[in-house]
Design an enzyme around this catalytic site. Structure first.
Site, mmCIF file in Angstrom:
data_model
loop_
_atom_site.group_PDB
_atom_site.id
_atom_site.type_symbol
_atom_site.label_atom_id
_atom_site.label_comp_id
_atom_site.label_asym_id
_atom_site.label_seq_id
_atom_site.Cartn_x
_atom_site.Cartn_y
_atom_site.Cartn_z
ATOM 1 N N ASP A 289 7.223 43.655 58.485
ATOM 2 C CA ASP A 289 7.063 44.346 59.749
ATOM 3 C C ASP A 289 7.553 43.418 60.861
ATOM 4 O O ASP A 289 8.066 42.332 60.594
ATOM 5 C CB ASP A 289 5.614 44.783 59.977
ATOM 6 C CG ASP A 289 4.650 43.608 60.107
ATOM 7 O OD1 ASP A 289 5.092 42.440 59.982
ATOM 8 O OD2 ASP A 289 3.447 43.844 60.338
ATOM 9 N N ASP A 291 6.385 41.625 64.589
ATOM 10 C CA ASP A 291 5.242 41.306 65.452
ATOM 11 C C ASP A 291 5.722 40.821 66.810
ATOM 12 O O ASP A 291 6.631 39.978 66.894
ATOM 13 C CB ASP A 291 4.374 40.217 64.814
ATOM 14 C CG ASP A 291 3.836 40.630 63.453
ATOM 15 O OD1 ASP A 291 3.497 41.818 63.297
ATOM 16 O OD2 ASP A 291 3.762 39.779 62.551
ATOM 17 N N ASP A 381 3.854 45.599 65.289
ATOM 18 C CA ASP A 381 2.550 45.253 65.845
ATOM 19 C C ASP A 381 2.761 44.571 67.194
ATOM 20 O O ASP A 381 3.603 43.672 67.318
ATOM 21 C CB ASP A 381 1.790 44.293 64.923
ATOM 22 C CG ASP A 381 1.645 44.855 63.516
ATOM 23 O OD1 ASP A 381 1.566 46.080 63.393
ATOM 24 O OD2 ASP A 381 1.606 44.065 62.565
#
Length: 453
Positions: A289, A291, A381
């Site tokens: 992912d 961040d 995120d």
């Protein structure tokens, strides 16, 4: 790094009568001329149940049994010769008019909320005869499995990702809250299920598996024992974009997202500061992912900046899913006994739409080849600490998990407490007396820990 802190409860429907056949309908039948059948082979029993429920919720008719009533057969990752050989062996009279389709048609239709126009890329064309046919669904109990991971044979293909993904999310959540026992329990359960060489379809099939306690079995109980579950927004997003978010994110894609976020943030505040963190800040080429840390020198404006960013992404049509968590930061309660827990700043878990032309060199070939789309979904995120806490948050979101643990252990040797909120000196017996300075880099914070001179 950031994950949902709790798996949302799933509401049960009344179970069907034993031996009932035919489709189960949603609240409204919108497309009477389209009757779907989802092929379980490769898709897996649990994923098939959830996708069928998703389709019914959107007004599609989904048949549980393959018959001449079916108009559209949907298959995932099955070879054409074997699939058609299996269909020919089912005794269907409407084979010449049956639409045999790739899963991409299904996901496109779910995304649009109605059956999309059939294109060549959607169709699975008839091939030559093949000796391979699709076996009947396996419901055999799992064989004896060792309690020790080093004695288990685990292939790269995970047949029970629906459960292992949930277990790993819960494990991280318990780790952040310092519940080490529960964290370890879910990690062990995930490891065991990854070694099972077929999809688990009944709760009884896990009876002989080790490391599956009361809590882990409870997570598995609803989808295994009562497949008539209703999907909430999080679950629906997870199933719609599961293929994309399970693939690695490239550095080029992460940098493209950084540019998108930076432009959006500056459109809200000219003083906005955005930093790409995690493995990509350490120089990694791929990650699971992306961040970001987002802040502003305007004290108390951090949450408004994040909310404004989400609105901007939504208006641009890039926000596929968001899960926002408001700030619970209270300096009077820090440091606490569980100082290694997840930080208390405002944060959001997102799934973003990233277009091919937004990435230098374009998206990876996999995204373009699978279903013809010119975009992919990416997990992102975003955490928004106050500027005065930024240095320590950046330090906490940059290093690997092991590096961060060792850094905190090193600080304790000098009777100091370190977390994503600051550094405290235990010798002064007063919270906050050694508070971090107003920093934009972590170098001074490293000097305070006395790692460097």
């Amino acid at each position: 790094m950031l994950r949902a802190t709790m798996l949302p409860p799933m509401r049960k429907r009344q179970k069907r009568a034993e031996g009932a056949a035919g489709p189960r309908y949603g609240a409204e039948e919108k497309f009477p001329d389209v009757r779907l059948y989802l092929v379980e082979k490769k898709m897996g029993a649990t994923r098939r149940v959830f996708l069928a429920q998703l389709a019914r919720a959107k007004g599609f008719l989904v048949e549980d049994i393959l018959s001449d009533r079916v108009t559209h057969v949907v298959s995932e990752q099955n070879q054409a010769p074997g699939l058609w050989a299996w269909l020919r062996g089912r005794g269907l009279n409407n084979l010449s008019t049956l639409h045999v389709l790739d899963i991409s048609w299904f996901t496109d239709s779910m995304r649009e909320g109605s059956p999309v126009t059939l294109e060549a890329r959607h169709r699975i064309q008839q091939g030559g005869c093949d000796k391979d046919t699709l076996p009947e669904d396996s419901t055999s109990p799992a064989p004896a499995v060792s309690r020790y991971a080093c004695q288990r044979r685990t292939s790269a293909e995970n047949h029970n990702a629906i459960f292992t993904d949930a277990f790993e999310v819960l494990a991280e959540s318990y780790e952040f809250s310092q519940s080490d026992g529960q964290c370890l329990a879910f990690r062990r359960a995930a490891s065991v299920l990854k070694s099972v060489p077929w999809p688990l379809q009944r709760l009884g099939a896990v009876a002989n598996l080790p490391c599956l306690g009361e809590h882990t079995r409870a997570v598995m109980e609803d989808p295994l024992e009562d497949p008539g579950v209703e999907l909430n927004t999080m679950q629906e997003a997870g199933f719609l974009y599961h293929g994309d978010i399970s693939r690695p994110v490239s550095r080029a894609e992460a940098l493209a997202l950084r540019d998108i976020f930076h432009r959006a943030a500056l459109g809200i505040s000219a003083h906005a500061v955005l930093v790409l963190t995690g493995g990509f800040r350490r120089g990694k080429e791929f990650g699971h992912d992306v961040d970001f840390l987002l802040t502003t020198p305007e004290q108390g404006k951090e949450e408004a900046l994040l909310l404004g960013l989400l609105d901007s992404l939504r208006q641009q049509g890039l926000l596929l899913y968001s899960d926002y968590h408001t700030s619970t930061f209270d300096i009077s309660k820090l440091p606490c006994a569980s100082f290694e827990a997840m930080d208390h700043f405002a944060k959001s878990f997102l799934i973003l739409r990233l277009e091919d032309d937004q990435v230098e060199g374009g998206l990876g070939r996999v995204e373009r080849r699978d279903d013809g789309r010119s975009w992919r979904a990416v997990r992102v995120d975003v955490v928004t600490p106050p500027m005065e806490r930024f240095a320590y948050t950046l330090l906490g979101w940059t290093g690997s998990r092991q590096f961060e643990r060792d850094l905190r252990r090193f600080a304790r040797k000098d009777r100091r407490l370190l977390d994503n909120h600051g550094l405290w000196d235990k010798t002064k017996h007063k919270k906050g007396t050694d508070r971090p300075e107003l920093l934009l880099t972590e170098q001074p914070s490293m000097q305070r820990i006395r790692l460097r001179g």
